[in-house]
Every structure is written in structure tokens, then in C-alpha cells.
Scaffold this motif. Structure first.
Motif, PDB file in Angstrom:
ATOM      1  N   GLY A 203       0.828  -1.193   0.000  1.00  0.00           N
ATOM      2  CA  GLY A 203       0.000   0.000   0.000  1.00  0.00           C
ATOM      3  C   GLY A 203       0.860   1.239   0.000  1.00  0.00           C
ATOM      4  N   ARG A 204       0.248   2.377  -0.329  1.00  0.00           N
ATOM      5  CA  ARG A 204       1.002   3.628  -0.496  1.00  0.00           C
ATOM      6  C   ARG A 204       0.115   4.808  -0.154  1.00  0.00           C
ATOM      7  NH1 ARG A 204      -0.747   6.204  -5.240  1.00  0.00           N
ATOM      8  NH2 ARG A 204      -2.176   4.906  -6.433  1.00  0.00           N
ATOM      9  N   SER A 205       0.738   5.988  -0.123  1.00  0.00           N
ATOM     10  CA  SER A 205      -0.046   7.217   0.005  1.00  0.00           C
ATOM     11  C   SER A 205      -0.521   7.647  -1.382  1.00  0.00           C
ATOM     12  CB  SER A 205       0.798   8.329   0.634  1.00  0.00           C
ATOM     13  OG  SER A 205       1.669   8.906  -0.340  1.00  0.00           O
ATOM     14  N   HIS A 206      -1.453   8.578  -1.422  1.00  0.00           N
ATOM     15  CA  HIS A 206      -1.966   9.062  -2.706  1.00  0.00           C
ATOM     16  C   HIS A 206      -0.908   9.829  -3.479  1.00  0.00           C
ATOM     17  CE1 HIS A 206      -2.393  12.504  -0.028  1.00  0.00           C
ATOM     18  NE2 HIS A 206      -2.468  13.294  -1.083  1.00  0.00           N
ATOM     19  N   GLU A 207       0.159  10.288  -2.800  1.00  0.00           N
ATOM     20  CA  GLU A 207       1.221  11.047  -3.465  1.00  0.00           C
ATOM     21  C   GLU A 207       2.366  10.168  -3.953  1.00  0.00           C
ATOM     22  OE1 GLU A 207       2.086  13.914  -0.375  1.00  0.00           O
ATOM     23  OE2 GLU A 207       1.032  15.470  -1.520  1.00  0.00           O
ATOM     24  N   CYS A 208       2.393   8.919  -3.561  1.00  0.00           N
ATOM     25  CA  CYS A 208       3.470   8.014  -3.985  1.00  0.00           C
ATOM     26  C   CYS A 208       3.247   7.635  -5.442  1.00  0.00           C
ATOM     27  CB  CYS A 208       3.500   6.764  -3.105  1.00  0.00           C
ATOM     28  SG  CYS A 208       3.901   7.073  -1.373  1.00  0.00           S
ATOM     29  N   ASP A 209       4.070   8.177  -6.325  1.00  0.00           N
ATOM     30  CA  ASP A 209       3.859   7.983  -7.764  1.00  0.00           C
ATOM     31  C   ASP A 209       5.141   7.612  -8.512  1.00  0.00           C
ATOM     32  OD1 ASP A 209       5.215  10.370  -7.541  1.00  0.00           O
ATOM     33  OD2 ASP A 209       3.672  11.599  -8.512  1.00  0.00           O
ATOM     34  N   TRP A 210       6.221   7.311  -7.764  1.00  0.00           N
ATOM     35  CA  TRP A 210       7.467   6.960  -8.427  1.00  0.00           C
ATOM     36  C   TRP A 210       8.142   5.819  -7.690  1.00  0.00           C
ATOM     37  CZ3 TRP A 210       8.964   8.782 -13.065  1.00  0.00           C
ATOM     38  CH2 TRP A 210      10.222   8.401 -13.527  1.00  0.00           C
ATOM     39  N   PRO A 211       8.577   4.786  -8.438  1.00  0.00           N
ATOM     40  CA  PRO A 211       8.409   4.596  -9.877  1.00  0.00           C
ATOM     41  C   PRO A 211       6.938   4.410 -10.251  1.00  0.00           C
ATOM     42  CG  PRO A 211       9.230   2.598  -8.852  1.00  0.00           C
ATOM     43  CD  PRO A 211       9.266   3.647  -7.796  1.00  0.00           C
ATOM     44  N   PRO A 212       6.583   4.687 -11.520  1.00  0.00           N
ATOM     45  CA  PRO A 212       5.172   4.640 -11.920  1.00  0.00           C
ATOM     46  C   PRO A 212       4.487   3.309 -11.629  1.00  0.00           C
ATOM     47  CG  PRO A 212       6.493   5.708 -13.609  1.00  0.00           C
ATOM     48  CD  PRO A 212       7.458   5.159 -12.620  1.00  0.00           C
ATOM     49  N   SER A 213       5.246   2.238 -11.554  1.00  0.00           N
ATOM     50  CA  SER A 213       4.661   0.918 -11.310  1.00  0.00           C
ATOM     51  C   SER A 213       3.961   0.826  -9.963  1.00  0.00           C
ATOM     52  CB  SER A 213       5.742  -0.167 -11.421  1.00  0.00           C
ATOM     53  OG  SER A 213       6.864   0.141 -10.614  1.00  0.00           O
ATOM     54  N   VAL A 214       4.274   1.722  -9.001  1.00  0.00           N
ATOM     55  CA  VAL A 214       3.624   1.641  -7.688  1.00  0.00           C
ATOM     56  C   VAL A 214       2.182   2.134  -7.743  1.00  0.00           C
ATOM     57  CG1 VAL A 214       5.839   1.935  -6.529  1.00  0.00           C
ATOM     58  CG2 VAL A 214       4.360   3.935  -6.864  1.00  0.00           C
ATOM     59  N   LEU A 215       1.794   2.780  -8.836  1.00  0.00           N
ATOM     60  CA  LEU A 215       0.430   3.286  -8.955  1.00  0.00           C
ATOM     61  C   LEU A 215      -0.595   2.160  -8.966  1.00  0.00           C
ATOM     62  CD1 LEU A 215       1.016   6.125 -11.584  1.00  0.00           C
ATOM     63  CD2 LEU A 215       0.616   6.381  -9.131  1.00  0.00           C
ATOM     64  N   ARG A 216      -0.153   0.950  -9.200  1.00  0.00           N
ATOM     65  CA  ARG A 216      -1.060  -0.196  -9.187  1.00  0.00           C
ATOM     66  C   ARG A 216      -1.536  -0.526  -7.771  1.00  0.00           C
ATOM     67  NH1 ARG A 216       3.870  -2.303  -8.314  1.00  0.00           N
ATOM     68  NH2 ARG A 216       4.003  -4.195  -7.027  1.00  0.00           N
ATOM     69  N   LEU A 217      -0.815  -0.062  -6.776  1.00  0.00           N
ATOM     70  CA  LEU A 217      -1.095  -0.408  -5.394  1.00  0.00           C
ATOM     71  C   LEU A 217      -2.204   0.457  -4.812  1.00  0.00           C
ATOM     72  CD1 LEU A 217       2.614  -0.699  -4.182  1.00  0.00           C
ATOM     73  CD2 LEU A 217       1.024  -2.597  -4.584  1.00  0.00           C
ATOM     74  N   PRO A 218      -2.946  -0.059  -3.846  1.00  0.00           N
ATOM     75  CA  PRO A 218      -4.015   0.750  -3.234  1.00  0.00           C
ATOM     76  C   PRO A 218      -3.452   1.906  -2.427  1.00  0.00           C
ATOM     77  CG  PRO A 218      -3.713  -1.318  -2.029  1.00  0.00           C
ATOM     78  CD  PRO A 218      -2.875  -1.427  -3.276  1.00  0.00           C
TER      79      PRO A 218
END
Length: 335
Positions: free
Chosen positions: A29-44
């Protein structure tokens, strides 16, 4: 804790650091601002923001309003962000990465630790609060040790240090260099602090509005390997008169949390001020606008990318200094 801990990152720089040491597969999981590397955008995402304005002055006013609170308010009520507690519990992390350096940048540490203490998985909360370039690199080692990737973390830090040293070869250590101003916000004017000032000085310029100081008596001149002993404080507000008096020959505008498009729009508004054309950097055509979401302001591994670009831009080096110099997110501001 298992050999493959489940990690939730509430901090973009921590997410980048974990991925840089080979731990992306551990993220759940991540915060809404975690966007790098782009592949982490798949995570909730387990966080969201309360402020959605795009005007610099209004954002600053809203931030100050949220920062003014009464003693009976909880940290969650004071925060600029919302934490989805149910989503966090469902992810059942073993480790939560967060910070306590900047109250504007992340969920309040007290909120995170209170929730973690009540979870059945009893996750370990790791707070990353770097103030220097060396702290940032040390955090990569710290994360690597905590998730069982110490060897990969060491390799990553060695590679980043080599790039820092290689770029530094283009800097004359016997010359203080030109006066430099770094703006982390444009309305009001905030000058850079912490590791950003270190990057500027190591790149061969001075930052008179918020210079580093020698922190320890044993540091000597704090040159060469001891440069990490030179530290700067927080970013803070300065007046246009103070900015003018510093006579910056080079100026970087890098609003924290703004992408390149928004950063450039903020810079264009700043350029309408009556005092703007009196800045030496403006008269010399030495104003750069940088993506403030991705670069400089994030205390993660890409501060090395920022340093390579900065050295190249300051010294007009024709050869790209690092693997990402040609794609560095910046634009010159011509007025």
C-alpha cells in the motif's frame, strides 16, 4: 516478522527509497502522493488530501489555517491529509514508513503510531526525518536493513555516492561561486532549506538567504568528505526586498508539491511582480523552473538526479552528467 515483510509507505520519498534498494515487491500500500516509480500506482492508496486548490496564495492560507489548532484537537483533525484506517488495517502491514520532519507533507506521526499500536499485526512504524544529503542516503541503508535487503541497499548507496562524486568533479572547490536563490514556494516566497542548500553549495554556488553552517566543532572547514557537517535549517518566508538584496545570479523556482506545468504557471505569475526584472538572474536569463513534486523537495534517491542537473546547469556543462539528465523535468523561464 517474516523474511518478506508487508510494507505500507505513507511517504513518496520512502516509496522511492524502498524501490531503489530492490524492495518494491514488498509494498502492499502507499499514500496518494506516492507515484514513483510509476509501477507503484497499481497499489491501493490509503490516504487522501483535504486541500485541492491550485493557487499558491490560497494554498498557503489553507495550510496556515489547518496548522492553527486548539489543544483539544487530535492530530488527525489537524492534518492536511486523511488516512483510511480501515484500508490500512485490511492491508495488515508489518512495516509502515512515514516521517515527522514536515507537518505539511504527510499524515501526522502520532496518528500513525496510535493506529499501528491498535492493529493486530502490530506493525513497526519507521519515521524517516532526513535533514542532509547524507541522511537521505543513510535512510536507504536503514530501510534496506529493516526489510532484509541490506546488501542491495549498500550497492544502491555506493552507486549514488559515485554519481555525486562524479558530478562534483565539475565544481571548483576553491571558488565560492555565484549567489543563488532557490524558491520552494512563490506566494509568499519560501527559500529552500535542509538538503537543498547542501546541493546548491556543493554544486558551486552560495545560498545567502539560508546558508549552511558548520554544525560540529570537529568538522574543520567541512570540505570534501566532511561536507555533510554543513547543515541548513528549514525553508522559510522571505520578502521580495530580501530576495533582491541577495543579488541572485541564478534562480531556481521549484514549488513543493507542484508538477512542472503548475510550477511554470506559478513562476509566470511571479514574473509579473514589479520588482522581478531587477533580479540579476532575470537580467542574465538564468531562471529555471523545476518540477517541485518530483525533484529537490523529495528526500529520496533522486536528489542525486537533481544534483547532476544542477551542476550541469550552473556550469553549463555540455555533456550530460548522469543517466537522467536529458529527461530532467525543468524549463527555462524567459521574461
Amino acid at each position: 516478522m517474516t523474511n518478506h515483510p508487508r510494507v505500507v509507505s505513507l511517504l513518496p520519498s520512502a516509496t522511492e527509497s524502498l524501490c531503489a534498494v530492490g524492495g518494491e515487491h514488498l509494498l502492499v500500500g502507499r499514500s496518494h502522493e506516492c507515484d514513483w516509480p510509476p509501477s507503484v500506482l497499481r497499489l491501493p492508496s490509503v490516504t487522501s488530501q483535504r486541500i485541492h486548490d491550485t493557487d499558491s496564495a490560497r494554498i498557503d492560507a489553507l495550510v496556515r489555517e489547518h496548522s492553527t489548532h486548539t489543544a483539544d484537537e487530535t492530530p488527525a483533525a489537524q492534518s492536511l491529509y486523511r488516512l483510511n484506517e480501515d484500508a490500512l488495517r485490511q492491508l495488515a502491514p508489518d512495516i509502515i514508513l512515514t516521517q515527522d520532519l514536515c507537518g505539511v507533507c504527510c499524515i501526522h506521526l502520532d496518528t500513525v503510531t496510535a493506529i499501528a499500536a491498535s492493529m493486530s499485526s502490530r506493525p513497526q512504524v519507521i519515521s524517516l526525518n532526513p535533514g542532509t544529503v547524507e541522511d537521505i542516503l543513510d535512510d536507504l541503508l536503514r530501510i534496506g536493513n529493516q526489510v532484509g535487503l541490506a546488501g542491495l541497499a549498500t550497492d544502491a548507496v555506493v552507486a549514488l555516492r559515485e554519481r555525486l562524486f562524479a558530478a562534483g568533479e565539475f565544481v571548483n572547490p576553491f571558488d565560492d561561486g555565484p549567489s543563488f536563490a532557490f524558491l520552494e514556494w512563490t506566494d509568499p516566497l519560501f527559500v529552500g532549506g535542509h538538503w537543498t542548500v547542501q546541493l546548491i553549495e556543493r554544486a558551486g554556488a552560495t545560498h545567502p538567504l539560508n546558508p549552511t553552517t558548520i554544525a560540529a566543532p570537529h568538522a574543520g572547514a567541512a570540505a570534501g568528505p566532511q561536507h555533510g557537517e554543513r547543515k541548513a535549517g528549514h525553508s522559510f518566508v522571505v520578502s521580495p526586498q530580501a530576495l533582491l538584496a541577495s543579488l541572485p545570479q541564478s534562480l531556481v523556482i521549484c514549488p513543493c508539491g507542484f508538477n512542472l506545468e503548475k510550477s511554470f504557471a506559478a513562476a509566470e505569475l511571479l514574473a509579473l511582480q514589479p520588482w522581478w526584472n531587477d533580479l540579476p538572474a532575470v537580467r542574465n536569463g538564468r531562471v529555471a523552473v523545476v518540477d517541485g513534486t518530483q525533484m529537490f523537495n523529495r528526500p529520496g534517491p533522486r536528489v542525486v538526479d537533481a544534483f547532476e542537473w544542477l551542476v550541469g546547469w550552473l556550469h553549463e556543462v555540455a555533456t550530460p552528467l548522469g543517466p537522467h539528465s536529458l529527461t530532467f523535468p525543468w524549463r527555462p523561464l524567459r521574461t
